[in-house]
Design a protein around this motif. Sequence first.
Motif, PDB file in Angstrom:
ATOM      1  N   SER A   1      -2.538  17.699  -2.461  1.00 15.14           N
ATOM      2  CA  SER A   1      -2.875  17.273  -1.099  1.00 15.14           C
ATOM      3  C   SER A   1      -1.681  17.581  -0.201  1.00 15.14           C
ATOM      4  CB  SER A   1      -3.196  15.776  -1.053  1.00 15.14           C
ATOM      5  OG  SER A   1      -4.332  15.477  -1.835  1.00 15.14           O
ATOM      6  N   VAL A   2      -1.904  17.494   1.086  1.00 15.18           N
ATOM      7  CA  VAL A   2      -0.840  17.764   2.039  1.00 15.18           C
ATOM      8  C   VAL A   2       0.360  16.853   1.765  1.00 15.18           C
ATOM      9  CG1 VAL A   2      -1.697  16.121   3.773  1.00 15.18           C
ATOM     10  CG2 VAL A   2      -0.339  18.095   4.502  1.00 15.18           C
ATOM     11  N   ARG A   3       1.553  17.360   2.005  1.00 16.09           N
ATOM     12  CA  ARG A   3       2.765  16.587   1.739  1.00 16.09           C
ATOM     13  C   ARG A   3       2.838  15.379   2.667  1.00 16.09           C
ATOM     14  NH1 ARG A   3       9.001  18.481   2.733  1.00 16.09           N
ATOM     15  NH2 ARG A   3      10.008  17.064   1.257  1.00 16.09           N
TER      16      ARG A   3
ATOM     17  N   GLN B   1       0.858  -1.190   0.000  1.00 20.20           N
ATOM     18  CA  GLN B   1       0.000   0.000   0.000  1.00 20.20           C
ATOM     19  C   GLN B   1       0.894   1.240   0.000  1.00 20.20           C
ATOM     20  OE1 GLN B   1      -2.197   1.189   3.650  1.00 20.20           O
ATOM     21  NE2 GLN B   1      -4.028   0.888   2.394  1.00 20.20           N
ATOM     22  N   VAL B   2       0.619   2.181  -0.916  1.00 22.36           N
ATOM     23  CA  VAL B   2       1.445   3.377  -1.074  1.00 22.36           C
ATOM     24  C   VAL B   2       0.562   4.623  -1.051  1.00 22.36           C
ATOM     25  CG1 VAL B   2       3.057   4.609  -2.576  1.00 22.36           C
ATOM     26  CG2 VAL B   2       3.120   2.105  -2.491  1.00 22.36           C
ATOM     27  N   PHE B   3       1.019   5.617  -0.299  1.00 30.57           N
ATOM     28  CA  PHE B   3       0.426   6.958  -0.383  1.00 30.57           C
ATOM     29  C   PHE B   3       1.573   7.937  -0.582  1.00 30.57           C
ATOM     30  CE2 PHE B   3      -1.788  10.797   0.311  1.00 30.57           C
ATOM     31  CZ  PHE B   3      -3.153  10.534   0.177  1.00 30.57           C
ATOM     32  N   PHE B   4       1.405   8.838  -1.559  1.00 29.62           N
ATOM     33  CA  PHE B   4       2.468   9.792  -1.887  1.00 29.62           C
ATOM     34  C   PHE B   4       1.777  11.060  -2.393  1.00 29.62           C
ATOM     35  CE2 PHE B   4       6.751  10.136  -4.436  1.00 29.62           C
ATOM     36  CZ  PHE B   4       7.129  11.220  -3.655  1.00 29.62           C
ATOM     37  N   SER B   5       2.055  12.187  -1.726  1.00 27.55           N
ATOM     38  CA  SER B   5       1.374  13.422  -2.116  1.00 27.55           C
ATOM     39  C   SER B   5       2.210  14.648  -1.798  1.00 27.55           C
ATOM     40  CB  SER B   5       0.021  13.535  -1.402  1.00 27.55           C
ATOM     41  OG  SER B   5       0.191  13.555   0.007  1.00 27.55           O
ATOM     42  N   TYR B   6       1.893  15.730  -2.500  1.00 26.09           N
ATOM     43  CA  TYR B   6       2.422  17.066  -2.221  1.00 26.09           C
ATOM     44  C   TYR B   6       1.422  18.053  -2.798  1.00 26.09           C
ATOM     45  CZ  TYR B   6       4.011  16.864  -7.122  1.00 26.09           C
ATOM     46  OH  TYR B   6       4.067  16.741  -8.484  1.00 26.09           O
TER      47      TYR B   6
ATOM     48  N   LEU C   1       7.631   1.743   5.722  1.00 26.80           N
ATOM     49  CA  LEU C   1       8.699   2.658   5.331  1.00 26.80           C
ATOM     50  C   LEU C   1       8.195   4.075   5.540  1.00 26.80           C
ATOM     51  CD1 LEU C   1       9.935   0.995   2.005  1.00 26.80           C
ATOM     52  CD2 LEU C   1      10.821   0.675   4.307  1.00 26.80           C
ATOM     53  N   PHE C   2       8.896   4.838   6.370  1.00 28.83           N
ATOM     54  CA  PHE C   2       8.399   6.145   6.796  1.00 28.83           C
ATOM     55  C   PHE C   2       8.660   7.250   5.772  1.00 28.83           C
ATOM     56  CE2 PHE C   2       9.338   3.799  10.729  1.00 28.83           C
ATOM     57  CZ  PHE C   2       8.067   3.790  11.304  1.00 28.83           C
ATOM     58  N   ILE C   3       9.845   7.252   5.168  1.00 27.74           N
ATOM     59  CA  ILE C   3      10.181   8.237   4.128  1.00 27.74           C
ATOM     60  C   ILE C   3      10.701   7.446   2.932  1.00 27.74           C
ATOM     61  CG2 ILE C   3      11.363  10.403   3.602  1.00 27.74           C
ATOM     62  CD1 ILE C   3      11.843  10.790   6.569  1.00 27.74           C
ATOM     63  N   PRO C   4       9.807   6.780   2.241  1.00 24.09           N
ATOM     64  CA  PRO C   4      10.254   5.812   1.236  1.00 24.09           C
ATOM     65  C   PRO C   4      10.881   6.411  -0.006  1.00 24.09           C
ATOM     66  CG  PRO C   4       7.859   6.015   1.248  1.00 24.09           C
ATOM     67  CD  PRO C   4       8.353   6.773   2.432  1.00 24.09           C
ATOM     68  N   PHE C   5      10.487   7.620  -0.396  1.00 24.35           N
ATOM     69  CA  PHE C   5      10.900   8.148  -1.688  1.00 24.35           C
ATOM     70  C   PHE C   5      11.879   9.314  -1.588  1.00 24.35           C
ATOM     71  CE2 PHE C   5       6.488   6.530  -2.016  1.00 24.35           C
ATOM     72  CZ  PHE C   5       6.787   5.371  -2.697  1.00 24.35           C
ATOM     73  N   ASN C   6      11.650  10.227  -0.680  1.00 21.89           N
ATOM     74  CA  ASN C   6      12.507  11.410  -0.561  1.00 21.89           C
ATOM     75  C   ASN C   6      13.458  11.306   0.622  1.00 21.89           C
ATOM     76  OD1 ASN C   6       9.634  13.154  -1.596  1.00 21.89           O
ATOM     77  ND2 ASN C   6      11.442  12.886  -2.847  1.00 21.89           N
TER      78      ASN C   6
END
Length: 334
Positions: free
Chosen positions: A231-233, A149-154, A248-253
């Motif tokens: 959406s909110v970061r 499950q992935v959520f990623f937003s800014y 994973l808490f900060i998976p991408f950045n």
Amino acid sequence: MKPVVWGVLSTAKIGVQHVIPAMLSSPLVELRAIASRTLPPAQEAARSLGIAQAYGSYEELLADPAIEAVYNPLPNHLHVPLTLQAAAAGKHVLCEKPVALSAAEAETLQTASARVHIEEAFMVRHHPQWRRARELVRAGRIGELRAVQVFFSYFNDDPGNIRNQPGIGGGALYDIGCYAVLAGRYLFESEPRRAVSLVDRDPQLGTDRLTSALLDFGAGRQLNFTVSTQSVRFQRVQVVGTLCRIELFIPFNAARGEQMHLALDEGGLLDGSSVTVETLPAADQYRLQVEAFCRRVRDGASPQAGGLEDAVAQARVIDALWLSERTGRWEAIA
């Protein structure tokens, strides 16, 4: 190992702020030149970053015989054309994601990839937190992997920003949804069979500002994700098995040179007090990515992951998600 001589196409933010500093920190890289569409931006970037040569066109950089490899962080619609030009000039290419706007477009790179290395720049593959997560899955630590499950937003609604221009490959799915697709493919170590999407488009910009999807990997295994440019970061990845969950808490950045953490939860207490946290070694995922590319340039080895066939497979999934937006149905992934 003799350093690989690099050039960078454009003064894009991801290059100037992340990839170029990583290159400059590596003994495997000799960063010779940076190019822009006009000379002044290239000169300013070269001065501020300590790069020897600035070029006022991409063609000038590609004509430099000393350059062996190029990093292509241009807007999405220019990835394939400039990668083809670089390959025709005999340069290896590390191209930002998505490598192309469709699988058919990605496939046009196949002939060139027989002569030079062409790879899609998914730096997360090289970070210790992702490698550890897959190691735990492979070892059976979480039981049988059931779901990712992935959520990623800014939030970015600036019409002048390239991420908000649909004609050149803007929007949430191309920009960050590709990471979610990669997460499923990386952790399941297989390709999804079918996909369905739900897309909300900005009425003025025309880009997808909120996209959710469900991907079927067969045998009851599923990836579901939501990505948003308005959406909110926030970002998080959950890897759910029959016995345990990885978070994973900060998976991408992941911050360059800092330690990351992942959580293991065996589901003992729902308030989270039974969760154990594992600390991963400090790393710069951009440097690791570039160094892996340099080694392949020198030894001629094919990449275990990230090569052109992988990029085409990634693009096929995104094609199916766009088709599902139009049809409102599950779509097979060719």
